[in-house]
Structure formats: structure tokens, C-alpha cells
Design an enzyme around this catalytic site. Structure first.
Site, PDB file in Angstrom:
ATOM      1  N   GLU A 414     -51.199 146.407 -65.163  1.00  0.00           N
ATOM      2  CA  GLU A 414     -51.635 145.650 -66.508  1.00  0.00           C
ATOM      3  C   GLU A 414     -52.731 144.472 -65.989  1.00  0.00           C
ATOM      4  O   GLU A 414     -52.408 143.115 -66.202  1.00  0.00           O
ATOM      5  CB  GLU A 414     -50.532 144.798 -66.974  1.00  0.00           C
ATOM      6  CG  GLU A 414     -49.482 145.977 -67.704  1.00  0.00           C
ATOM      7  CD  GLU A 414     -48.451 145.586 -68.469  1.00  0.00           C
ATOM      8  OE1 GLU A 414     -48.286 144.417 -68.673  1.00  0.00           O
ATOM      9  OE2 GLU A 414     -47.822 146.315 -68.943  1.00  0.00           O
ATOM     10  N   GLU A 491     -44.669 152.692 -66.967  1.00  0.00           N
ATOM     11  CA  GLU A 491     -43.648 151.610 -67.285  1.00  0.00           C
ATOM     12  C   GLU A 491     -43.072 152.088 -68.685  1.00  0.00           C
ATOM     13  O   GLU A 491     -44.008 152.315 -69.758  1.00  0.00           O
ATOM     14  CB  GLU A 491     -44.145 150.352 -67.266  1.00  0.00           C
ATOM     15  CG  GLU A 491     -43.375 149.340 -66.946  1.00  0.00           C
ATOM     16  CD  GLU A 491     -43.948 148.111 -66.654  1.00  0.00           C
ATOM     17  OE1 GLU A 491     -44.616 147.885 -65.773  1.00  0.00           O
ATOM     18  OE2 GLU A 491     -43.600 147.095 -67.255  1.00  0.00           O
TER      19      GLU A 491
HETATM   20  C1  GAL Z   1     -44.531 144.716 -68.238  1.00  0.00           C
HETATM   21  C2  GAL Z   1     -45.102 144.253 -67.019  1.00  0.00           C
HETATM   22  C3  GAL Z   1     -43.682 143.904 -66.113  1.00  0.00           C
HETATM   23  C4  GAL Z   1     -42.688 143.271 -66.722  1.00  0.00           C
HETATM   24  C5  GAL Z   1     -42.353 143.798 -68.118  1.00  0.00           C
HETATM   25  C6  GAL Z   1     -41.302 142.997 -68.899  1.00  0.00           C
HETATM   26  O1  GAL Z   1     -45.531 144.758 -69.244  1.00  0.00           O
HETATM   27  O2  GAL Z   1     -45.684 145.313 -66.424  1.00  0.00           O
HETATM   28  O3  GAL Z   1     -44.249 143.286 -64.935  1.00  0.00           O
HETATM   29  O4  GAL Z   1     -43.277 142.042 -67.152  1.00  0.00           O
HETATM   30  O5  GAL Z   1     -43.717 144.001 -68.798  1.00  0.00           O
HETATM   31  O6  GAL Z   1     -41.205 143.956 -70.036  1.00  0.00           O
END
Ligand code: GAL
Length: 797
Positions: A414, A491
Site C-alpha cells: 500500500e 490482504e
Molecule cells: C492494511 C495494511 C496493513 C494493516 C491493515 C489493518 O491496509 O496493509 O498493514 O494496516 O490494513 O487493517
């Protein structure tokens, strides 16, 4: 903390079995001295550190503190202090050691590690997640004179991370004694250009540190199977300072997560008088894989869904101080759940973590950066990025490219530059750097929601595989938006839970916080908990069930990496302080599974699962939603005090069976039915008053070296029938009696503010965990676990 254990880890020379002289690895973790007094005079050889604290590495000084709101890292950084600290260690070398080459290897130091040996400045390391090495040879003293290494570590610029980093020399340190002529590990490259059960080819190349014609004699490559049987061997004469050779092998067992078959490669160099001058050893796994933009991921020629989790680097109550047995425990808990892939969020892990992934069978998406030149935090790596990112990327790939577990390189998570045109050049640049060093693995990055503008699409086109974070309801757009690029759900989820907490269920998923307008949840629980029914998520996320349902029905997604396998220190969305650790884990910070662990286990493994939630202590008549995760059956029948409440089953759109039950004290029983017959049952009883503790010590499965292994002591608070009491927690003390040190304690509660290094801990929802290390492995250890009213003596063989 580890420093209590110093005495048994005196500097000892570990000649690894089979490693011939003169390359020797000398354990350099013991007998260090440490202070938080930042006095630059400590760099001098004649400085006295007599009144500093004696410690053993790996060491994280931050984790020893109570949590506090005042620390500049904030609760997102773990609500613990940074600061600057010094480490010193003295050691002696005998006259006959003269003439060898000595390299001091640091596995990772956060942050800004400056090293001196005998007062001579050797340099500063910037990236806290990468290993670095210094050549000590020119500055060493032999005979009666002492050598001294001094290290200044500066973690005072805060905040510098979105999660807890830890502070100090938090990974292993070793001294390598080598022949003046030796192979360079970082230039040694092992690939498997051909892989099949019938015929495989191993390609090995390396470079010597220098070349002297009279010295180098011959090279032997030897490959052995796990029974030490040699299956391929080759000896050649050398005439240059580098080589590239191939070994052919037949009848190989391929490496895969279900059967991580490893072979041992030794690379041995003899001089002209046939004396061994160097030997390197590597585990080798033969595997091949491929991504298809429509059909997803293939391993060894077969479709293979990546069932992954993201993991941060902390080890709960141990903080960031790496311990191999603690990491092995994390990985085995994940393995039992069905995980076959790990994403190292969002930084290079400890080298030994990848050794474990090779051995235990995990595919690793190895990640370099959470930010590039644009910041996520005031003092994060962006301040060093421009000067160091290429070199750090090179060190990263060279460090890890020989691990069979590593299957993809991720250049970022991100990253802010994804939102504008500057990201394209960086992506191209880094992809090229990685490919040059390792053309055998794809390069990916985890990109996040955007409007699919041209910059985003252009970046995705540069990558071999697009990692797409969240936005699961956009999945069907992806194959068109990113035509020609294979996809993974890099993710997913970001659901929130506190183990053992059950708020009444709502029909819809609750989003905490509800939108980008709110920093925190506005209607959360006063005790900073979140319900462990799988029905609360951050607004960018979803429930676990929903994300998995969407991923599993789409073949074009190579797989998923759930955010996260374990809770971690820092990022305690959705609450402000006193919350100080995350709620995202499938398993809590203490290593105790939350209920949804069994949803995954029921979907991702063949292990027979029948898991009932919640506990059975409620107000008489209260409507309680009862959930059951199960597999390998047609339906589940629920009984309350012997009366059937009917049969239910899961569906394609709901991965648990569910009943609403007016509470009545007694016994709730779930019976799994397959082909009309009862095949498994599980019971939840109403618990009475706590009268006893039940202690379970786990060690054997997590043991790695018999020296640094942890014992995990899970304590359950039970009533007279042995039922865990979920609503009457007490304080426990872990009191060492003989041959044992308590390294940390935890209960998984995200707002418990006592230092995780404390030997006292409240149970939480009936459970607490103590982490202990034996001082002498050969002898029995003894400790007492006690509360105001109970006491139990534990002996550990
Ligand atoms: C994502 C990010 C992670 C963590 C997560 C929490 O967007 O890549 O590092 O922050 O959110 O929900």
C-alpha cells in the site's frame, strides 16, 4: 527477560556438525552488557561497562516496560518507549587464531546500528530488518589482550512505524571465523532450472572473496537426502575466483507445504594441498510453480490455492527479540489451521524464520517495504529511502534467494506512490533490480483500493503478479481492469476480535470504525473489547467468512493472505489507548486461538472439526446465539440439557451452523451427523466458581536447539468439574523455584497495561500463558503458579 539467562550462554565455539575447518560459526549472543545511558564514550576500547546490565541477545529493550500513553510511538506503535542504547561485549582470541578472517554478522538491529571494534568505527546500518556484517580482521587482538565490540542503537526518532518495531539488537549475532580465502554467501546462488520427479538439475554458482592462484584447488558439490545418502556428487578443479556448476539428480521428492522434502547441499573447497578451506551448507527444495491469470496458482504442476496469513515480526510477550522456538510455535499453530503460505508483513523477517518455513513447509511472500519515498509516519524509512532503497533491496534478495520457501518478492505494501505517476518508475526500477538478482521468482506488490486510474493500472502491468488488498466486492472487475496480470488477494479480512468476548449478534457486520470519517469506533465497548463472533471488521475489511467465501469461488485468485494470523503489538484499531495491540489476529497475542481459527481449520484441513461457541455462562432466559464450526459431516444437532434444539448445517454463504437459544444453565452439546449417524460430539458446560488451575506445558513440538527453547505454560482457571471459568478472572504469579526463568506472560487482552515481561498476569476469560526458559536443559526445572487462594507446583523434565 533473556538477560537473566546469561550465565549459561558463555561464548562457546560451535563447530556445526559437518562444517569443516576453518569456517566456524561462533555463537555471539551471550555475555553482552547493555545500558540506556547514551554516552558516546562507550565506543572506546578502554571504557568500563562494569555497571551495565548483563544480557543475552537477541534483546528488545522496549518490551520490558509497562505500556504508557506518553511514548511518542503512540498506541499504533505499541505504546512502548524507544530511545538510544548501548551494547558491549568483550572476547578473547588465542595466538593460534591469528591469520583467520573474522566476520561479525548481525541478523537485525532496530534502529541505526553503529558498530565499533576495539575503538575502531566500522559503520552504520540503516534498515533494521536486514542483516549486516563487518569484517573485524584488521582490528583484532590475540593472546591475553581483550577485544571489545561496542554497538550504539538509536531508536529515538519516533514514530517510525505503523506497528511495534522493538528496539535493540533483536536478532541473532554470530562471529564467523573463515579462511582468508572463502566463498561469499551473498554471491552464492542455488537454483533448480529443471525440476521433475524423473530428472532435476541443480545449478550452483559462487564467488570467492579474493583469488590467489596458488591457493584454490578443487570444488566438491554434494547433495544428500535426509538419510545422509549421497544422491549426486561432483568434483571439479578450479582456476578462477568464481564457478558455476550443475548437478543432475533423478528420483527426487518434490518440495511442497504438505511434504517439505529437503536435501542437503554441501559446497566444499579444498586448497592445493587438499585441505578444506571452506564449506557452505544449504537445504535445497525442488519445486516449480506458475501463475495463470485465469486459473490461479499452480505448484509442481497442480492447482494450488494459497491459504495464507500475514504475520508481523513480533513474538507477543517476547516483543521483537527473535526466538526460533517461539517462531516455530507461531508457524505450527498456523500449520494446524491449514495455512500453507505466509506474507511477511511488511518487512524482511529474521533469517531463521525462513529456515523454519523451508523445514515446516510454507510458501513465503517475502516483503521489502511498507513505504517508499513518501511517508506513512514522520520518521519511518522514507527519510532514508532515496539513499538506501536500491542497496537494501539488493541485500534483501541476496540474503534470501536460496530459500525454497520464498516464492515471491514483494516490493511494497500500500505504497503512497501507487496513487500517482511516480510509483511507475519506482516499480519498474525495483522490479528490474530484483529480476537481475533472481530471475526465478515473480515480483509483486500489495496495492490497495483506488479508482483504477491509469497510474494504478500502469504499475500493475509492470508487476509479474498483482497483489490486491481488500475491496473483495470488486473482485470481478479485476480480470478486466488488469488484463493479463495474474492476481492474488494479498490482504483480506481485517476483522476485529477479542478472544472469549461475545456481544449479542447483529444481522449485519459492524464496521468499527464505520468510515474514514472516524478514527475510532464511536459505539464500542467500555472495556476496549470486540466480540469474537465473526461479525466486526474495520470499514475497509470484512468478516473472515465473507472474504474466504469470495476468494474460494474465484479460480483466478491464486489465493489469500488473511490480515492477520496472530494479533501483534501496535495498531489497535478500533480503539485509542489503553488499547495497545491489534485485534486482527485469528490467534491472540498470547498464542491462544480465537473461535474463528476453527472456521479456517474446518475449511482448510481434513482435521475433524467441531467447535461450539460461545461459553455457557449467561443470564437465565437471555437469547444467546450459538455457532458451530464443523466439517466432514452433513449437519449438526444441538442439545440443551438433553433436549434437541434441532439440526442445522452450514451453507455456501454461511460457514457455520447457528441456533438462537434462550439460556438455561447446564450443558450444551453439539453432535456431528454424517450419513445419518453421530460421528463426533462436543460439550459446553455452565461453569461454577473457580477452585483450581489446570496447567499445560508445551515445549517438545517447538524445540529447536535445546539451548534457547521456550516452554509455553497455559494456565486455565477451572471450576470443580474442570470447566474453564469465563467470567471470574484472577491474578496469577509465575514464581521460579529452580533452574527456570520466566521470560514473559500474556493473556491476549489488548488493553492489559502491565509489562509483558512481568511474572504476574491476570487470567483473561479464564486463560493466561507464561513463557519460560530452562537455565540448564539437562536438569529438571521447578516453578510455582499461584493466586491468592491457589497454588500449584510445576516440574518440567
Ligand atoms: C492494511 C495494511 C496493513 C494493516 C491493515 C489493518 O491496509 O496493509 O498493514 O494496516 O490494513 O487493517
Amino acid at each position: 527477560m533473556f538477560h537473566k539467562l546469561v550465565s549459561f550462554l558463555v561464548l562457546f565455539v560451535a563447530v556445526l556438525p559437518g562444517i569443516a575447518q576453518p569456517r566456524q560459526t561462533i555463537d555471539f549472543n551471550g555475555d553482552w552488557f547493555f545500558t540506556l545511558d547514551d554516552d558516546l564514550n562507550a565506543r572506546h576500547a578502554d571504557f568500563s561497562h562494569a555497571n551495565w546490565k548483563k544480557i543475552v541477545l537477541p534483546h528488545d529493550w522496549s518490551i520490558g516496560f509497562d505500556f504508557g500513553e506518553e511514548y511518542p510511538a503512540g498506541n499504533a506503535g505499541g505504546a512502548l518507549p524507544g530511545g538510544a542504547g548501548w551494547y558491549r561485549k568483550t572476547f578473547q582470541l588465542s595466538e593460534k587464531d591469528k591469520g583467520s578472517y573474522y566476520a561479525l554478522h548481525f541478523g537485525g538491529v532496530h534502529r541505526y546500528a553503529e558498530v565499533w571494534v576495539n575503538g575502531k568505527y566500522l559503520g552504520k546500518n540503516i534498515n533494521g530488518y536486514l542483516s549486516f556484517e563487518h569484517d573485524l580482521t584488521p582490528y583484532l587482538r590475540y593472546g591475553n589482550e581483550q577485544n571489545v565490540v561496542a554497538v550504539r542503537v538509536d531508536n529515538s526518532l519516533q514514530p517510525n512505524s505503523r506497528w511495534y518495531t522493538g528496539s535493540g539488537i533483536y536478532r541473532d549475532v554470530r562471529l564467523e571465523k573463515r579462511s582468508p580465502l572463502h566463498l561469499l554467501r551473498e554471491e552464492t546462488v542455488i537454483t533448480t532450472p529443471e525440476v521433475s520427479a524423473e530428472k532435476s538439475v541443480l545449478n550452483v554458482r559462487s564467488v570467492f572473496n579474493k583469488y590467489t592462484n596458488d591457493k584454490v584447488g578443487q570444488l566438491t558439490l554434494k547433495l544428500q537426502d535426509k538419510y545422509k545418502k549421497t544422491i549426486a556428487e561432483k568434483t571439479v578443479r578450479l582456476s578462477e575466483n568464481h564457478f558455476e556448476e550443475k548437478l543432475e539428480v533423478g528420483g527426487i521428492t518434490l518440495w511442497e507445504p504438505g511434504n517439505p522434502a529437503l536435501y542437503d547441499l554441501s559446497i566444499t573447497v579444498l586448497d592445493n594441498s587438499n585441505k578444506v578451506v571452506d564449506e557452505l551448507k544449504y537445504p535445497v527444495g525442488f519445486r516449480y510453480f506458475d501463475f495463470d491469470e485465469q486459473k490461479g496458482f499452480f505448484l509442481n504442476g497442480k492447482p494450488f490455492k494459497l491459504l495464507g496469513v500475514c504475520l508481523h515480526h513480533d513474538l507477543g510477550a517476547l516483543g521483537a527479540a527473535f526466538n526460533k522456538s517461539a517462531a516455530k510455535r507461531q508457524l505450527l499453530v498456523m500449520k494446524d489451521m491449514g495455512v500453507n503460505a505466509i506474507r511477511t508483513a511488511h518487512n524482511p523477517p529474521a533469517e531463521e524464520f525462513l529456515d523454519l518455513c523451508d523445514e515446516l513447509g510454507f510458501l513465503v511472500q517475502n516483503e521489502a517495504y511498507d513505504m517508499w519515498a513518501k511517508r506513512k509516519n514522520k520518521f519511518d524509512y522514507h527519510i532514508d529511502f532515496k539513499e538506501h532503497y536500491i542497496n537494501d533491496l539488493v541485500r534483501f534478495v541476496k540474503r534470501d534467494r536460496n530459500h525454497p520457501s520464498v516464492f515471491m518478492w514483494s516490493i511494497g505494501n500500500e505504497i503512497r506512490e501507487q496513487f500517482d505517476s511516480t510509483g511507475i518508475a519506482f516499480t519498474r526500477n525495483m522490479t528490474e533490480v530484483v529480476k537481475k538478482l533472481d530471475p526465478t521468482r515473480p515480483v509483486t506488490a500489495a496495492l490497495t483500493e483506488t479508482n483504477y486510474d491509469k497510474n494504478f493500472i500502469a504499475q500493475a502491468q509492470v508487476l509479474d503478479v498483482l497483489g490486491f488488498n481488500y475491496k473483495i466486492f470488486d473482485y470481478d472487475k479485476l480480470p478486466t481492469e488488469f488484463k493479463g496480470v495474474p492476481l492474488i488477494a494479498s490482504e483480506t479480512v481485517s476483522a476485529l476480535q477479542t478472544r472469549g468476548v461475545y456481544d449479542s449478534v447483529h444481522d449485519t457486520i459492524q464496521l468499527w470504525p464505520a468510515s474514514s470519517k472516524d478514527k475510532f469506533v464511536t459505539n464500542g465497548n467500555p472495556d476496549f473489547t470486540v466480540s469474537a463472533y465473526d461479525n466486526v471488521a474495520a470499514y475497509w475489511g470484512t468478516s473472515h467468512e465473507r472474504a474466504w467465501i469470495e476468494v474460494k469461488k474465484r479460480d483466478f485468485l491464486g489465493g489469500t493472505f488473511v490480515w492477520t494470523g496472530f494479533d501483534y503489538l501496535g495498531e489497535p484499531v478500533p480503539y485509542p489507548y489503553p488499547a495497545r495491540s491489534s485485534y486482527y489476529g485469528i490467534v491472540d497475542l498470547a498464542g491462544l486461538p480465537k473461535d474463528v481459527y476453527y472456521m479456517y481449520q474446518s475449511e482448510w484441513t481434513d482435521t475433524d472439526v467441531l467447535h461450539l461457541l460461545p461459553h455457557w455462562n449467561w443470564k437465565e432466559g437471555e437469547q444467546v446465539e450459538v455457532w458451530c464450526y464443523y466439517n466432514n459431516a452433513d449437519e449438526v444437532e444441538l442439545f440443551l440439557n438433553g433436549r434437541s434444539l434441532g439440526r442445522q448445517s452450514k451453507t455456501d454463504e454461511r460457514l457455520h451452523a447457528v441456533w438462537t437459544v434462550p439460556f438455561e444453565a447446564g450443558e450444551l452439546k453439539a453432535v456431528k451427523i454424517k450419513d445419518g449417524a453421530a460421528v463426533q460430539e462436543v460439550v459446553k458446560k455452565t461453569a461454577g466458581k473457580p477452585v483450581d488451575i489446570v496447567v499445560n506445558v508445551e515445549h517438545d513440538r517447538y524445540a529447536v536447539d535445546g539451548l534457547t527453547d521456550m516452554h509455553y505454560i497455559t494456565v486455565s482457571l477451572v471450576d470443580e468439574h474442570g470447566t474453564v471459568v469465563p467470567d471470574n478472572d484472577i491474578e496469577l504469579s509465575f514464581v521460579p523455584q529452580d533452574n527456570i526463568a520466566i521470560v514473559g506472560t500474556d493473556n491476549g487482552y489488548q488493553a492489559d497495561l502491565h509489562s509483558l515481561s512481568s511474572a504476574k498476569r491476570n487470567t483473561y476469560k479464564g486463560l493466561a500463558v507464561g513463557i519460560a526458559q530452562k537455565l540448564n536443559q539437562e536438569k529438571e526445572a521447578k516453578l510455582i503458579i499461584k493466586s491468592n487462594t491457589m497454588e500449584k507446583e510445576i516440574r518440567i523434565k
